[in-house]
Design a protein around this motif. Structure first.
Motif, short mmCIF file in Angstrom:
data_model
loop_
_atom_site.label_atom_id
_atom_site.label_comp_id
_atom_site.label_asym_id
_atom_site.label_seq_id
_atom_site.Cartn_x
_atom_site.Cartn_y
_atom_site.Cartn_z
N GLY A 128 -9.83 0.49 -0.30
CA GLY A 128 -9.67 -0.80 -0.97
C GLY A 128 -9.35 -1.90 0.04
O GLY A 128 -9.23 -1.66 1.25
N THR A 129 -9.20 -3.11 -0.45
CA THR A 129 -8.72 -4.20 0.42
C THR A 129 -7.21 -4.03 0.58
O THR A 129 -6.56 -3.39 -0.25
CB THR A 129 -9.01 -5.57 -0.21
OG1 THR A 129 -8.31 -5.64 -1.45
CG2 THR A 129 -10.50 -5.79 -0.45
N HIS A 130 -6.65 -4.66 1.62
CA HIS A 130 -5.19 -4.60 1.79
C HIS A 130 -4.50 -5.17 0.55
O HIS A 130 -3.53 -4.62 0.03
CB HIS A 130 -4.74 -5.46 2.98
CG HIS A 130 -5.02 -4.85 4.32
ND1 HIS A 130 -5.14 -3.50 4.53
CD2 HIS A 130 -5.17 -5.43 5.55
CE1 HIS A 130 -5.37 -3.27 5.81
NE2 HIS A 130 -5.40 -4.42 6.45
N GLU A 131 -5.04 -6.31 0.07
CA GLU A 131 -4.41 -7.02 -1.04
C GLU A 131 -4.35 -6.11 -2.28
O GLU A 131 -3.30 -5.96 -2.91
CB GLU A 131 -5.20 -8.29 -1.40
CG GLU A 131 -5.28 -9.34 -0.30
CD GLU A 131 -6.17 -8.90 0.89
OE1 GLU A 131 -7.18 -8.20 0.67
OE2 GLU A 131 -5.83 -9.24 2.04
N ASN A 132 -5.49 -5.52 -2.61
CA ASN A 132 -5.51 -4.66 -3.80
C ASN A 132 -4.66 -3.41 -3.63
O ASN A 132 -4.02 -2.95 -4.57
CB ASN A 132 -6.95 -4.25 -4.14
CG ASN A 132 -7.64 -5.32 -4.95
OD1 ASN A 132 -6.99 -6.23 -5.47
ND2 ASN A 132 -8.95 -5.23 -5.07
N THR A 133 -4.66 -2.86 -2.42
CA THR A 133 -3.88 -1.65 -2.18
C THR A 133 -2.39 -1.96 -2.37
O THR A 133 -1.67 -1.23 -3.06
CB THR A 133 -4.15 -1.11 -0.75
OG1 THR A 133 -5.55 -0.94 -0.62
CG2 THR A 133 -3.45 0.20 -0.49
N GLU A 134 -1.95 -3.07 -1.78
CA GLU A 134 -0.54 -3.45 -1.91
C GLU A 134 -0.19 -3.73 -3.37
O GLU A 134 0.85 -3.30 -3.87
CB GLU A 134 -0.25 -4.69 -1.05
CG GLU A 134 -0.08 -4.35 0.40
CD GLU A 134 -0.07 -5.57 1.31
OE1 GLU A 134 -0.08 -6.72 0.79
OE2 GLU A 134 -0.06 -5.38 2.53
N LYS A 135 -1.11 -4.46 -4.03
CA LYS A 135 -0.86 -4.81 -5.44
C LYS A 135 -0.76 -3.53 -6.30
O LYS A 135 0.13 -3.39 -7.13
CB LYS A 135 -1.99 -5.72 -5.94
CG LYS A 135 -1.53 -6.59 -7.10
CD LYS A 135 -2.57 -7.32 -7.89
CE LYS A 135 -3.65 -8.11 -7.26
NZ LYS A 135 -4.54 -8.75 -8.23
N ALA A 136 -1.68 -2.62 -6.06
CA ALA A 136 -1.70 -1.37 -6.84
C ALA A 136 -0.39 -0.60 -6.63
O ALA A 136 0.22 -0.10 -7.58
CB ALA A 136 -2.90 -0.53 -6.44
N LEU A 137 0.06 -0.55 -5.38
CA LEU A 137 1.29 0.20 -5.08
C LEU A 137 2.50 -0.45 -5.75
O LEU A 137 3.35 0.24 -6.31
CB LEU A 137 1.50 0.30 -3.57
CG LEU A 137 0.49 1.20 -2.84
CD1 LEU A 137 0.58 1.00 -1.33
CD2 LEU A 137 0.72 2.68 -3.17
N ARG A 138 2.54 -1.78 -5.72
CA ARG A 138 3.66 -2.50 -6.36
C ARG A 138 3.68 -2.21 -7.86
O ARG A 138 4.72 -1.96 -8.46
CB ARG A 138 3.52 -4.01 -6.13
CG ARG A 138 4.14 -4.49 -4.82
CD ARG A 138 4.37 -6.00 -4.82
NE ARG A 138 3.17 -6.77 -5.13
CZ ARG A 138 2.27 -7.17 -4.23
NH1 ARG A 138 2.43 -6.89 -2.96
NH2 ARG A 138 1.21 -7.87 -4.61
N ARG A 139 2.46 -2.21 -8.45
CA ARG A 139 2.40 -1.97 -9.90
C ARG A 139 2.84 -0.55 -10.24
O ARG A 139 3.57 -0.34 -11.22
CB ARG A 139 0.95 -2.15 -10.38
CG ARG A 139 0.58 -3.58 -10.56
CD ARG A 139 -0.56 -3.59 -11.53
NE ARG A 139 -1.44 -4.70 -11.25
CZ ARG A 139 -2.75 -4.66 -11.41
NH1 ARG A 139 -3.36 -3.57 -11.81
NH2 ARG A 139 -3.48 -5.73 -11.18
N ILE A 140 2.40 0.43 -9.45
CA ILE A 140 2.80 1.82 -9.74
C ILE A 140 4.32 1.91 -9.67
O ILE A 140 4.97 2.45 -10.57
CB ILE A 140 2.14 2.81 -8.76
CG1 ILE A 140 0.61 2.78 -8.89
CG2 ILE A 140 2.65 4.24 -8.96
CD1 ILE A 140 -0.15 3.49 -7.78
N ASP A 141 4.90 1.32 -8.62
CA ASP A 141 6.35 1.35 -8.41
C ASP A 141 7.08 0.73 -9.60
O ASP A 141 8.06 1.29 -10.11
CB ASP A 141 6.67 0.58 -7.11
CG ASP A 141 8.07 0.90 -6.61
OD1 ASP A 141 8.63 1.91 -7.05
OD2 ASP A 141 8.60 0.13 -5.81
N SER A 142 6.54 -0.40 -10.07
CA SER A 142 7.25 -1.12 -11.15
C SER A 142 7.18 -0.38 -12.50
O SER A 142 7.97 -0.64 -13.38
CB SER A 142 6.69 -2.53 -11.30
OG SER A 142 5.41 -2.46 -11.86
#
Ligand code: PLP
Length: 402
Positions: free
Chosen positions: A386-400
């Motif tokens: 994925g892109t960095h942006e999407n990867t980071e966003k996805a990880l934040r969402r899973i965490d939340s």
């Protein structure tokens, strides 16, 4: 008219079609959701500038009578075969000849088609979980398939088969687990194949992602492998060629099986190199000139540097995913020398249960491990493409959502 009934034995749906169906249903129910895919193994970054330049140049050549190219050699143009020999093998101290390289439109076709050279009563072994192409192409031919479980307990290193097998498919770095074999572990497989007169079909599609020195990029780094192994390569992930299409297969002239000898065939006739050449000349009209010029460009200094930058970009995602998921309490494998992360599902959830949780809670698409074989149950695969942006966003969402 009778169809080949083996096709009816294939599992009913292709894994990614199943996933797409579920994602489509989710999107229909939640049209506002911003779904991020960390599931299918397609790349997101554009081609290297050197590759684009080579494509333009090749397209211009097609515009003039003097430089137009029609059908090319079925085995691939010499300019690419020689570049492969030089950069992928000689540079690593491996001796492979240009006529042992067969350029293809990608590793999927070749890993799927190579089994045609084997008799239908050959027994094949595949790891479990596994890239589904190896299994399905052998099911289509009604071959007996033995599975070699790769689990956390055995460190994802398959044990040798309990019975004689004629062929073993090995894929390292592995899709889907993202795990690798060290030189010593791969040597054990080469020694086993030589001792039991088996062939190894070695899928090296992800070798460009290897970071550690003790992990082999090619099976031919192991002494004796040229007698027992065929190796498949792909530019898809290495250089973003999923849409361009190009790869190659190495079929050493020495590779042959005693069991393939028969009274009616002589030495040359049972050479796999000759048989594959014959098969390709009959069924394959060569990889496009444009794709081959594009592939050649990745071996020039600027091309090499540019593709490495993209590989590093994806591996930064992998590092980030490993760390973030571990911090969240997940058990993760792979992702150090491969663009795949193999994640243990939490709370004994099944692969598909966790897939649904990820989709419905975090709006993130993963790939259920069970789709790669029964030993994949209880895991999901995430990709670093994925892109960095999407990867980071996805990880934040899973965490939340945990
Ligand atoms: N082999 C493995 C293990 C893969 O994961 C893939 C693609 O996902 C391929 C081969 C196919 O690569 P290509 O795009 O070159 O056909």
């Amino acid at each position: 008219m009778q169809i080949n009934e083996c096709f009816l034995k294939l599992s009913s749906n292709y894994l990614f079609a199943d996933i797409a169906k579920r994602v489509k249903a989710f999107k229909a129910e939640h049209p506002e959701a911003d779904v991020i895919s960390l599931g299918i193994g397609d790349v997101t970054q554009p081609l290297a500038p050197a590759v684009v330049e080579a494509l333009h140049k090749a397209a211009d050549e097609m515009a003039s009578c003097a430089t137009f190219r029609g059908y090319g050699p079925e085995q691939g143009y010499d300019f690419l075969r020689n570049a492969i020999v030089e950069h992928d093998f000689r540079a690593r101290g491996i001796n492979v000849a240009a006529d042992e390289i067969f350029v293809s439109d990608g590793a999927k076709s070749d890993t799927g088609n190579f089994q045609e050279l084997l008799s239908s009563d050959c027994v094949v072994a595949v790891t479990d979980p596994v890239y589904p192409v190896y299994v399905d192409s052998n099911v289509m031919t009604a071959r007996c398939i033995v599975t070699l479980p790769c689990t956390a307990e055995n460190g994802f290193v398959p044990a040798f088969p309990q019975e004689h097998v004629d062929v073993i498919y090995l894929c390292y770095p592995n899709n889907p687990t993202g795990t690798t074999l060290t030189k010593e572990q791969l040597k054990a497989w080469v020694d086993y194949a030589l001792a039991t007169d088996a062939l190894i079909f070695y899928d090296a599609a992800y070798e460009a992602f290897i970071r550690h020195d003790d992990i082999p990029h090619s099976i031919y780094e192991i002494p004796g492998a040229k007698q027992c192994a065929v190796e498949f390569h792909s530019y898809s992930k290495t250089a973003g060629f999923t849409g361009v299409r190009c790869g190659y297969t190495v079929v050493p002239k020495e590779v042959k099986s005693e069991r393939m000898k028969s009274e009616v065939f002589n030495e040359t006739q049972y050479s796999l190199n000759q048989l594959w050449n014959r098969r390709q000349c009959t069924k394959f009209n060569g990889t496009s000139y444009l794709s081959q010029r594009a592939a050649e460009a990745i071996y020039a200094p600027e091309g090499k540097q540019q593709i490495q930058k993209t590989i590093n970009y994806y591996m930064q995602n992998a590092t980030l995913m490993r760390k973030a998921l571990t911090d969240m309490g997940f058990t993760v494998y792979g992702g150090t020398d491969a663009p795949y992360i193999w994640v243990k599902t939490p709370k004994c959830m099944s692969s598909w249960e966790f897939f649904d949780w990820m989709l419905y809670s975090a709006h993130v698409v993963c790939t259920p491990g069970a789709g790669f074989g029964s030993s994949g149950e209880g895991y999901v695969r995430l990709t670093a493409f994925g892109t960095h942006e999407n990867t980071e966003k996805a990880l934040r969402r899973i965490d939340s959502k945990l």
